[in-house]
Motif scaffolding. Structure first.
Motif, PDB file in Angstrom:
ATOM      1  N   MET A 152      38.914  41.568  58.992  1.00  0.00           N
ATOM      2  CA  MET A 152      38.001  40.963  58.284  1.00  0.00           C
ATOM      3  C   MET A 152      36.795  40.408  59.147  1.00  0.00           C
ATOM      4  O   MET A 152      35.528  40.476  58.713  1.00  0.00           O
ATOM      5  N   LEU A 153      37.168  39.524  60.040  1.00  0.00           N
ATOM      6  CA  LEU A 153      36.285  38.892  61.034  1.00  0.00           C
ATOM      7  C   LEU A 153      35.344  39.715  61.770  1.00  0.00           C
ATOM      8  O   LEU A 153      34.113  39.740  61.940  1.00  0.00           O
ATOM      9  N   LEU A 154      36.149  40.859  62.168  1.00  0.00           N
ATOM     10  CA  LEU A 154      35.296  41.917  63.264  1.00  0.00           C
ATOM     11  C   LEU A 154      34.308  42.646  62.151  1.00  0.00           C
ATOM     12  O   LEU A 154      33.252  42.809  62.764  1.00  0.00           O
ATOM     13  N   LEU A 155      34.690  42.793  60.719  1.00  0.00           N
ATOM     14  CA  LEU A 155      33.612  43.673  60.208  1.00  0.00           C
ATOM     15  C   LEU A 155      32.490  42.577  60.051  1.00  0.00           C
ATOM     16  O   LEU A 155      31.359  42.928  60.053  1.00  0.00           O
ATOM     17  N   THR A 194      30.091  40.492  52.892  1.00  0.00           N
ATOM     18  CA  THR A 194      31.186  41.240  53.792  1.00  0.00           C
ATOM     19  C   THR A 194      32.463  40.979  53.727  1.00  0.00           C
ATOM     20  O   THR A 194      33.659  42.075  53.615  1.00  0.00           O
ATOM     21  N   MET A 195      32.971  39.486  53.642  1.00  0.00           N
ATOM     22  CA  MET A 195      34.500  39.053  53.431  1.00  0.00           C
ATOM     23  C   MET A 195      34.741  39.848  52.064  1.00  0.00           C
ATOM     24  O   MET A 195      35.928  40.226  51.898  1.00  0.00           O
ATOM     25  N   ALA A 196      33.997  39.696  51.096  1.00  0.00           N
ATOM     26  CA  ALA A 196      34.216  40.441  49.898  1.00  0.00           C
ATOM     27  C   ALA A 196      34.380  41.699  49.758  1.00  0.00           C
ATOM     28  O   ALA A 196      35.442  42.229  49.211  1.00  0.00           O
ATOM     29  N   ASP A 197      33.473  42.633  50.519  1.00  0.00           N
ATOM     30  CA  ASP A 197      33.680  44.068  50.670  1.00  0.00           C
ATOM     31  C   ASP A 197      35.149  44.273  51.387  1.00  0.00           C
ATOM     32  O   ASP A 197      35.584  45.328  50.856  1.00  0.00           O
ATOM     33  N   PHE A 198      35.483  43.468  52.532  1.00  0.00           N
ATOM     34  CA  PHE A 198      36.489  43.530  53.015  1.00  0.00           C
ATOM     35  C   PHE A 198      37.755  43.499  52.143  1.00  0.00           C
ATOM     36  O   PHE A 198      38.673  44.444  52.054  1.00  0.00           O
ATOM     37  N   PRO A 242      42.996  36.223  42.422  1.00  0.00           N
ATOM     38  CA  PRO A 242      43.178  36.954  43.457  1.00  0.00           C
ATOM     39  C   PRO A 242      41.746  36.853  44.586  1.00  0.00           C
ATOM     40  O   PRO A 242      40.852  36.715  43.851  1.00  0.00           O
ATOM     41  N   LEU A 243      41.964  36.794  45.768  1.00  0.00           N
ATOM     42  CA  LEU A 243      41.006  36.770  46.811  1.00  0.00           C
ATOM     43  C   LEU A 243      39.796  37.772  46.480  1.00  0.00           C
ATOM     44  O   LEU A 243      38.839  37.268  46.678  1.00  0.00           O
ATOM     45  N   PRO A 244      40.245  38.909  46.361  1.00  0.00           N
ATOM     46  CA  PRO A 244      39.110  39.965  46.057  1.00  0.00           C
ATOM     47  C   PRO A 244      37.983  39.578  45.158  1.00  0.00           C
ATOM     48  O   PRO A 244      36.610  39.251  45.252  1.00  0.00           O
ATOM     49  N   GLN A 245      38.769  39.069  43.842  1.00  0.00           N
ATOM     50  CA  GLN A 245      38.009  38.703  42.759  1.00  0.00           C
ATOM     51  C   GLN A 245      37.138  37.389  43.169  1.00  0.00           C
ATOM     52  O   GLN A 245      35.756  37.036  42.740  1.00  0.00           O
ATOM     53  N   ALA A 303      40.619  46.500  51.011  1.00  0.00           N
ATOM     54  CA  ALA A 303      41.744  46.569  51.096  1.00  0.00           C
ATOM     55  C   ALA A 303      42.603  46.090  50.041  1.00  0.00           C
ATOM     56  O   ALA A 303      44.070  46.254  50.147  1.00  0.00           O
ATOM     57  N   ALA A 304      42.206  45.829  48.902  1.00  0.00           N
ATOM     58  CA  ALA A 304      43.110  45.469  47.699  1.00  0.00           C
ATOM     59  C   ALA A 304      43.764  46.781  46.916  1.00  0.00           C
ATOM     60  O   ALA A 304      42.928  47.694  47.149  1.00  0.00           O
TER      61      ALA A 304
END
Ligand SMILES: [Mg+2]
Length: 202
Positions: free
Chosen positions: A1-4, A193-197, A140-143, A201-202
């Motif tokens: 995630m951080l690399l993205l 970007t964190m949300a997209d990642f 959940p994290l993605p939402q 991944a979800a």
């Protein structure tokens, strides 16, 4: 995630440079690019067995030591706040991790720089995002990240309507109206970007 996150910020260098050229000294995009290149190198050499706090810490330190200027301290602090905040969940990044990270990051930056929401700085994206994250710790994290990123983007857009009283554009006064703060643009990109990642991944 951080690399993205690092990669997307590097790709956004032209727009971040332009945003800072219009309201500041124009160095924000290049500074962030330099910080993210250092962060990628540091993340890649941070070995197996590193817990999440170590990764955020490595990223923050790499940014602080490579970027120079206020953005290095401010954005480095945002990631480095993670080292203390993320100890409770060393191997899983949760919605609660996100909330704690953003809250500690915002608090550290306000303490260090003396700015507050409404001054037309990156805090106009970060503080509402942190408040939103605190409301969503049970999602959940993605939402949660989707809503937090949208809140940061709304904060970035709303920064157009603010007259700068701190930060890069404070000497411009009313001439700063109509344009977003470059740091708020960076915060919005980082969280989107964190949300997209998380969603991919979800
Ligand atoms: Mg600048």
């Amino acid at each position: 995630m951080l690399l993205l996150v690092a990669q997307r910020i590097i790709e956004a260098e032209p727009e971040l440079s332009e945003a800072d050229r219009r309201l500041g000294d124009g160095d924000h995009g290049i500074g962030m690019q330099r910080g993210m290149e250092a962060a990628i190198a540091k993340l890649n050499e941070t070995g197996d067995g590193a817990v999440i706090a170590d990764l955020f810490g490595a990223m923050g330190m790499a940014m602080m030591s490579s970027m120079g200027g206020a953005s290095g301290v401010v954005f480095g602090s945002m990631f480095r706040a993670g080292t203390k905040a993320l100890k409770d969940s060393p191997t899983e990044f949760t919605s609660r991790s996100l909330a704690v990270l953003l809250e500690q990051g915002a608090e550290t930056i306000m303490k260090r720089g003396g700015a507050k929401p409404g001054d037309k700085t990156m805090l106009d994206a970060l503080v509402p995002a942190a408040e939103k994250a605190a409301e969503l710790v049970d999602l959940p994290l993605p939402q949660a990240l989707d809503q937090v990123a949208a809140t940061a983007e709304a904060g970035r857009d709303a920064s157009c309507n603010l007259i700068a009283t701190m930060g890069r554009a404070k000497t411009l006064g009313e001439k700063s109206l109509g344009l977003p703060d470059a740091g708020a643009c960076s915060v919005a990109i980082i969280l989107r970007t964190m949300a997209d990642f998380a969603n991919s991944a979800a």
